[in-house]
Structures are given as structure tokens and as C-alpha cells.
Scaffold this motif. Sequence first.
Motif, PDB file in Angstrom:
ATOM      1  N   ARG A 177      46.447  41.402  53.679  1.00 10.62           N
ATOM      2  CA  ARG A 177      45.629  41.596  52.688  1.00 10.62           C
ATOM      3  C   ARG A 177      44.420  42.602  53.236  1.00 10.62           C
ATOM      4  O   ARG A 177      44.282  42.534  54.537  1.00 10.62           O
ATOM      5  CB  ARG A 177      45.291  40.345  51.947  1.00 10.62           C
ATOM      6  CG  ARG A 177      44.368  39.658  52.960  1.00 10.62           C
ATOM      7  CD  ARG A 177      44.146  38.178  52.174  1.00 10.62           C
ATOM      8  NE  ARG A 177      43.429  38.304  51.040  1.00 10.62           N
ATOM      9  CZ  ARG A 177      42.824  37.200  50.307  1.00 10.62           C
ATOM     10  NH1 ARG A 177      42.989  36.042  50.627  1.00 10.62           N
ATOM     11  NH2 ARG A 177      42.289  37.387  49.095  1.00 10.62           N
ATOM     12  N   GLY A 184      41.262  42.586  51.469  1.00 11.25           N
ATOM     13  CA  GLY A 184      40.084  42.124  50.990  1.00 11.25           C
ATOM     14  C   GLY A 184      39.291  42.987  50.418  1.00 11.25           C
ATOM     15  O   GLY A 184      39.780  43.955  49.623  1.00 11.25           O
ATOM     16  N   GLU A 212      49.451  45.404  30.225  1.00 11.34           N
ATOM     17  CA  GLU A 212      48.542  44.636  30.921  1.00 11.34           C
ATOM     18  C   GLU A 212      48.183  43.274  30.250  1.00 11.34           C
ATOM     19  O   GLU A 212      47.933  43.150  29.280  1.00 11.34           O
ATOM     20  CB  GLU A 212      47.005  45.274  30.893  1.00 11.34           C
ATOM     21  CG  GLU A 212      45.748  44.549  31.520  1.00 11.34           C
ATOM     22  CD  GLU A 212      46.019  43.693  32.696  1.00 11.34           C
ATOM     23  OE1 GLU A 212      46.532  44.421  33.798  1.00 11.34           O
ATOM     24  OE2 GLU A 212      45.875  42.592  32.675  1.00 11.34           O
TER      25      GLU A 212
HETATM   26  O1  AHZ Z   1      46.412  40.960  34.838  1.00  8.14           O
HETATM   27  C1  AHZ Z   1      46.908  41.495  35.890  1.00  8.14           C
HETATM   28  C2  AHZ Z   1      45.875  42.505  36.600  1.00  8.14           C
HETATM   29  O2  AHZ Z   1      45.177  43.154  35.644  1.00  8.14           O
HETATM   30  C3  AHZ Z   1      48.129  42.522  35.745  1.00  8.14           C
HETATM   31  N1  AHZ Z   1      49.404  41.727  35.474  1.00  8.14           N
HETATM   32  C4  AHZ Z   1      49.900  40.617  36.511  1.00  8.14           C
HETATM   33  N2  AHZ Z   1      50.961  40.238  36.085  1.00  8.14           N
HETATM   34  C5  AHZ Z   1      51.342  40.874  34.932  1.00  8.14           C
HETATM   35  C6  AHZ Z   1      52.475  40.852  34.004  1.00  8.14           C
HETATM   36  N3  AHZ Z   1      52.561  41.460  32.927  1.00  8.14           N
HETATM   37  C7  AHZ Z   1      51.316  42.574  32.682  1.00  8.14           C
HETATM   38  N4  AHZ Z   1      53.541  40.153  34.142  1.00  8.14           N
HETATM   39  C8  AHZ Z   1      50.277  41.671  34.657  1.00  8.14           C
HETATM   40  N5  AHZ Z   1      50.257  42.510  33.535  1.00  8.14           N
HETATM   41  O3  AHZ Z   1      48.299  43.292  36.812  1.00  8.14           O
HETATM   42  C9  AHZ Z   1      46.989  43.639  37.182  1.00  8.14           C
HETATM   43  C10 AHZ Z   1      46.827  43.790  38.662  1.00  8.14           C
HETATM   44  O4  AHZ Z   1      45.689  44.108  38.980  1.00  8.14           O
HETATM   45  P1  AHZ Z   1      44.992  43.561  40.562  1.00  8.14           P
HETATM   46  O5  AHZ Z   1      43.769  44.287  40.638  1.00  8.14           O
HETATM   47  O6  AHZ Z   1      45.193  42.197  40.889  1.00  8.14           O
HETATM   48  O7  AHZ Z   1      46.042  44.464  41.673  1.00  8.14           O
HETATM   49  P2  AHZ Z   1      45.927  45.627  42.447  1.00  8.14           P
HETATM   50  O8  AHZ Z   1      47.042  45.981  43.447  1.00  8.14           O
HETATM   51  O9  AHZ Z   1      45.723  46.903  41.619  1.00  8.14           O
HETATM   52  O10 AHZ Z   1      44.554  45.759  43.224  1.00  8.14           O
HETATM   53  C11 AHZ Z   1      44.639  44.527  44.125  1.00  8.14           C
HETATM   54  C12 AHZ Z   1      43.078  44.673  44.573  1.00  8.14           C
HETATM   55  C13 AHZ Z   1      42.851  43.447  45.784  1.00  8.14           C
HETATM   56  S1  AHZ Z   1      43.052  43.506  47.241  1.00  8.14           S
HETATM   57  C14 AHZ Z   1      42.910  41.951  47.537  1.00  8.14           C
HETATM   58  C15 AHZ Z   1      42.891  41.099  48.750  1.00  8.14           C
HETATM   59  O11 AHZ Z   1      43.081  41.766  49.911  1.00  8.14           O
HETATM   60  O12 AHZ Z   1      42.547  39.814  48.765  1.00  8.14           O
HETATM   61  N6  AHZ Z   1      42.577  41.248  46.384  1.00  8.14           N
HETATM   62  C16 AHZ Z   1      42.591  41.964  45.332  1.00  8.14           C
HETATM   63  C17 AHZ Z   1      42.431  41.641  43.820  1.00  8.14           C
END
Ligand code: AHZ
Length: 309
Positions: free
Chosen positions: A284, A286, A97
Amino acid sequence: AVMPAPVEAHRFEHPSTFVQDAAPATKAGEKVDKWADFKFEHIRESTVSRAMTKRYFEDLDKYAESDVVIIGAGSCGLSAAYTLAKARPDLKIAIIEAGVAPGGGAWLGGQLFSAMIMRKPAQLFLEEIGVPYEEEDTYVVVKHAALFTSTLMSKVLTFPNVKLFNATTVEDLITRIDPATGKIRVAGVVTNWTLVSMHHDDQSCMDPNTINAPIIISTTGHDGPFGAFSVKRLLSMNAIEKLGGMRGLDMKLAEDAIVKGTREIVPGMVVGGMELSEVDGANRMGPTFGAMALSGVKAAEAVLEVYDE
Ligand code: AHZ
């Protein structure tokens, strides 16, 4: 492995549990300072340093060959880690992470609001991890997104076969050419401490570290400063032809598409959560989180298929 015993709240009501000497005798009615003789056990600073560094470097050694690497500890990555670690306690699972604080975008429900919405049937995952919810018609509500994220994270971190390397960025992928197909397969990750990753522009040659693993789950979220890392890298090395690009918000379409689409997109790499929207050109959703939890479950199942064979 031995799970730590839960701390019982009532233990804290009796200072005698903590204080070595009994409280001094007092006259009737006089208030006793129960903490008067309180004292921690002795420690030397170097002991603290060694207790931390020894374990961290043992973990780096142990997880240099992992069974699964999960990139990103957001709602999808943590759900995948939970499902995998529970099903297969024999697998070594490393979570990488980039942030100091794991949890990604799941500390708030939407905008800066607290409640987290999950559409049915994602409440089954809440039941599995023991997060209470309020039931509505077609959806459920967790009173605070942080309750979901902290509960899930505490379960994941308690599994003895999981190591979270936070403040660590995946900077690149380890790849191999499959001799049978001539195509790329993902065989691990290239890591660096995030603070180092942020300074490649002004410090030269801070080479990274590596973790080998037969299969990776990438859940780095939608495009942004950190997001969609793995799929963008796969595109730049021609392992995938194009990125569809995340589309505008459509809750109904988006959640089904993400869960159904969760899969191994190139050999050795399963993609889940919002990172997948960048591959498939999915919408997306949301502020609804059911798809993130269930995409994590499905990503874990894709890995289990490989290991259960
Ligand atoms: O820090 C990032 C986050 O905690 C981590 N991450 C990204 N790139 C990385 C890399 N190495 C290590 N190169 C990395 N870590 O990945 C995590 C992604 O979590 P997230 O909550 O952004 O993604 P998710 O797909 O689990 O959930 C997304 C939820 C939604 S839906 C949405 C919308 O529709 O607008 N927005 C969000 C945040």
C-alpha cells in the motif's frame, strides 16, 4: 452533444433575472426589497417524479448494453472514466458505485488532513483536468483532496457518454466460457441497489439486475467491507489461482507497482487502483494519490487498445 453553458456568477447579482415583476418604485433612500416579488415557476409533484424516474429508467435501458463498465468511483475509477470518455465519446460508459457519495477514499489527503499529495509526474493529470497545485521538489500538493475529487467528478459527469449509477453495488460478475480456451471471460456485471445488497440476510430472493459489456474496469479498492470485490469473486470461481494480499506500506515501491501492474487480469476485466494490490501482493502507499490517477489512465488505455483495434 450540447454541453451545458457554465453559470455566470454575475447573473445572481441581479434579482431582475429571477423576479417576474419589476421591483416597486420607492422613495429616494428607501431600501428596496429586491426579493419581494420572487416566485418560482409552477410545478406539480408528479412532474418532478416523472422527470427523475423517466430519465433513470431510460438510462437503465440504454446502459443495459454498455461498452465499458467501471466498478467503483474512487480516484482510480474516476480517472479511468475521464480518460476513456474523453478519448472515445462514442463509447457508452457505465460507472457502478456502491456508495451514495462517489469519490471513494479521495475526499481527504490522509488521516483527516485536507492536502492531497501527488508525486511527479502525476501533476500532468492535474494539469489535464485543471486542478491547481503547489509545486514542491519531487511532488505537488493540491490544497484540498476534495478539490481534486470534485473537479474530476464534475468533468466525468459532464461527459454525455457517461452514466454514474451510485448507491448501486456490483454483486456478481457475468461470465462466459471462451470456446477457444475453455477459460472464463468477464462479460458484464450483476447489480443491485446497495440498500438491497445489504439485506440479503433478512429478506429472501431479491434478485439483481444485469449490465452486459465486453470489458470491465474494476477499481473497488483494497480489501475491506466492500473492497477488492471483483478479484475475490474471480478467486472463488477459480478464474485466478490466488490473491497475493496487500502488503504493508512502502510509498516508493507501491506506486510504481500499481501503475505498472494495471492490466487485464482475466479476459474482459482490467483491474486498477488498490484492488490490484490484492492480486499482485503489492504494497500500500497510504496518503499519496498519483498512482491512483495514473493507474486509472493506464486502465483506460488497456480498454482503448481493445476498441481502437
Ligand atoms: O464504494 C467503493 C469506493 O467508492 C466502491 N466499491 C467497492 N466495491 C464495490 C462494488 N460495487 C460497486 N462491489 C464498489 N462499488 O469502489 C470505490 C473504491 O474507491 P477507493 O478510493 O477505495 O479505491 P481506489 O483504488 O480508487 O483508491 C484507493 C486509494 C487508497 S490507497 C490506500 C492505502 O494505501 O492505504 N488507501 C486508499 C483508500
